[in-house]
Scaffold this motif. Sequence first.
Motif, PDB file in Angstrom:
ATOM      1  N   ALA A   1       0.818  -1.211   0.000  1.00 41.51           N
ATOM      2  CA  ALA A   1       0.000   0.000   0.000  1.00 41.51           C
ATOM      3  C   ALA A   1       0.855   1.266   0.000  1.00 41.51           C
ATOM      4  O   ALA A   1       0.452   2.290  -0.574  1.00 41.51           O
ATOM      5  N   THR A   2       2.021   1.208   0.627  1.00 38.71           N
ATOM      6  CA  THR A   2       2.822   2.426   0.791  1.00 38.71           C
ATOM      7  C   THR A   2       4.000   2.530  -0.180  1.00 38.71           C
ATOM      8  O   THR A   2       4.620   3.594  -0.268  1.00 38.71           O
ATOM      9  N   LEU A   3       4.326   1.445  -0.885  1.00 42.20           N
ATOM     10  CA  LEU A   3       5.481   1.473  -1.784  1.00 42.20           C
ATOM     11  C   LEU A   3       5.393   2.587  -2.826  1.00 42.20           C
ATOM     12  O   LEU A   3       6.411   3.269  -3.073  1.00 42.20           O
ATOM     13  N   PRO A   4       4.236   2.849  -3.440  1.00 50.46           N
ATOM     14  CA  PRO A   4       4.194   3.947  -4.418  1.00 50.46           C
ATOM     15  C   PRO A   4       4.570   5.298  -3.804  1.00 50.46           C
ATOM     16  O   PRO A   4       5.314   6.077  -4.420  1.00 50.46           O
ATOM     17  N   VAL A   5       4.072   5.583  -2.598  1.00 49.10           N
ATOM     18  CA  VAL A   5       4.359   6.862  -1.959  1.00 49.10           C
ATOM     19  C   VAL A   5       5.819   6.928  -1.524  1.00 49.10           C
ATOM     20  O   VAL A   5       6.523   7.913  -1.778  1.00 49.10           O
ATOM     21  N   VAL A   6       6.283   5.868  -0.872  1.00 45.87           N
ATOM     22  CA  VAL A   6       7.674   5.842  -0.417  1.00 45.87           C
ATOM     23  C   VAL A   6       8.619   5.853  -1.609  1.00 45.87           C
ATOM     24  O   VAL A   6       9.620   6.577  -1.627  1.00 45.87           O
ATOM     25  N   GLY A   7       8.279   5.059  -2.626  1.00 46.82           N
ATOM     26  CA  GLY A   7       9.124   5.010  -3.810  1.00 46.82           C
ATOM     27  C   GLY A   7       9.243   6.356  -4.498  1.00 46.82           C
ATOM     28  O   GLY A   7      10.333   6.747  -4.937  1.00 46.82           O
ATOM     29  N   ALA A   8       8.138   7.091  -4.576  1.00 44.24           N
ATOM     30  CA  ALA A   8       8.164   8.404  -5.224  1.00 44.24           C
ATOM     31  C   ALA A   8       8.995   9.408  -4.438  1.00 44.24           C
ATOM     32  O   ALA A   8       9.495  10.389  -5.011  1.00 44.24           O
ATOM     33  N   SER A   9       9.168   9.165  -3.140  1.00 47.92           N
ATOM     34  CA  SER A   9       9.907  10.105  -2.285  1.00 47.92           C
ATOM     35  C   SER A   9      11.309   9.633  -1.941  1.00 47.92           C
ATOM     36  O   SER A   9      12.030  10.319  -1.210  1.00 47.92           O
TER      37      SER A   9
END
Length: 422
Positions: free
Chosen positions: A12-20
């Motif tokens: 669930a959080t990989l897209p947000v963490v990955g983008a940052s």
Amino acid sequence: MLSAETAAIIRATLPVVGASLDTITERFYATMFAERPELLDGLFNRGNQRSGEQRRALAGSIAAFAGMLLERPDERPDALLARVAHKHAALGVTDDQYVIVHKYLFGAIAEVLGDAVTPEVAAAWDEVYWLMAGALIAMESRLYAAAGASGGVTWRRWRVVERREETADVMSLLLRPADGGPVPPALPGQYVSVRVTMPDGVRQSRQYTLSGCGADGLRRITVKRVRAGELPEGEVSTLLHATVRPGDELTLSAPFGDVTLPGDGGAPGREDAPLVLVSAGIGCTPIVAMLEALAGARSGRRVLVLHADTSEPAHALRSEMARLADELPAGERVFWYENPADGGAGEAGRADGADGAGGAGEGVRAGRMDLTGVEIPEGAVAYLCGPLPFMRDARAQLVAAGVAPRDVHYEVFGPDLWLAAA
């Protein structure tokens, strides 16, 4: 293996963490070096810090590791981990430094993402970090044990026996252990770290392939001077070119690197598979080491050597590469030169004794490497080394020609930005 609860949070959080991640790793390095400046002394490449390459590679490895855990939860991505572990071992990374990295990395995550980092999210990414760190620590421990090292200390003094000017910007150094002791074993394709003290007193380490491992106990590294231009000037390569002479001593690590030819040259179980050795520019160095091992073993397997360069005079170790390929009973070679008209030797252009093997016109094509019309052996295993854009293009051409993607191996000089961009 991730727990089910952690896997759900990471997904669930990989897209947000990955983008940052790029912002996170930038903050991480800035804070860590501000509070622990001693880590820049001998461990971290400050040139890669200035260019941003190191943080992009770190971000890419974390994202890739997390993604692999989600895609294949029952498997450990050993290929990714082995590449990182060998780089770490060549620098003498120790277990306690993973604790330091954890502190500053997770501080940067909390600072950049703020309230989005709930205790549950922090715990999930903590699990990912320690799965990766624990696997790396175990791998590095085995590498140190194999090298006979204690606490990550593999450094040794070597004396320069000879310096050879290969091209205008490439030189080779032949070295022997300064203590007169035995030479540690090395596999063709492995590299060593060279640690030098810069004029400002800070130690810096760089990796250079062992381009030759003679039976006489000598080791050879071949160093290209990185001039200012598209890339920042290479501070270590410039220092080595400007100052190192026969009789000087250098500090080298034990050999490391996972892109190698075991035995007479081939992955376990593929000892008889045809080989395609592909390089560009200074990427020729591991290829020459592999060819030296194959020729020394009198290998009868089919070996296709493909190299691209700007011109014949700029092609370091050209005649050696040609001679070794020609010594193999089933060897074949093709060289591409972007500026074939610039065929004159030029000053130092024939320092490798190029009058014999591999004269201009024999197995030589103009322009960039194009495998159209080149017969790629069926069932071949390929090894690549050169600039990243070159390797991406060469890999695509090899796969299109029928080489299985799993059988294409590559070596990267510096942080693995191919992984970071994947």
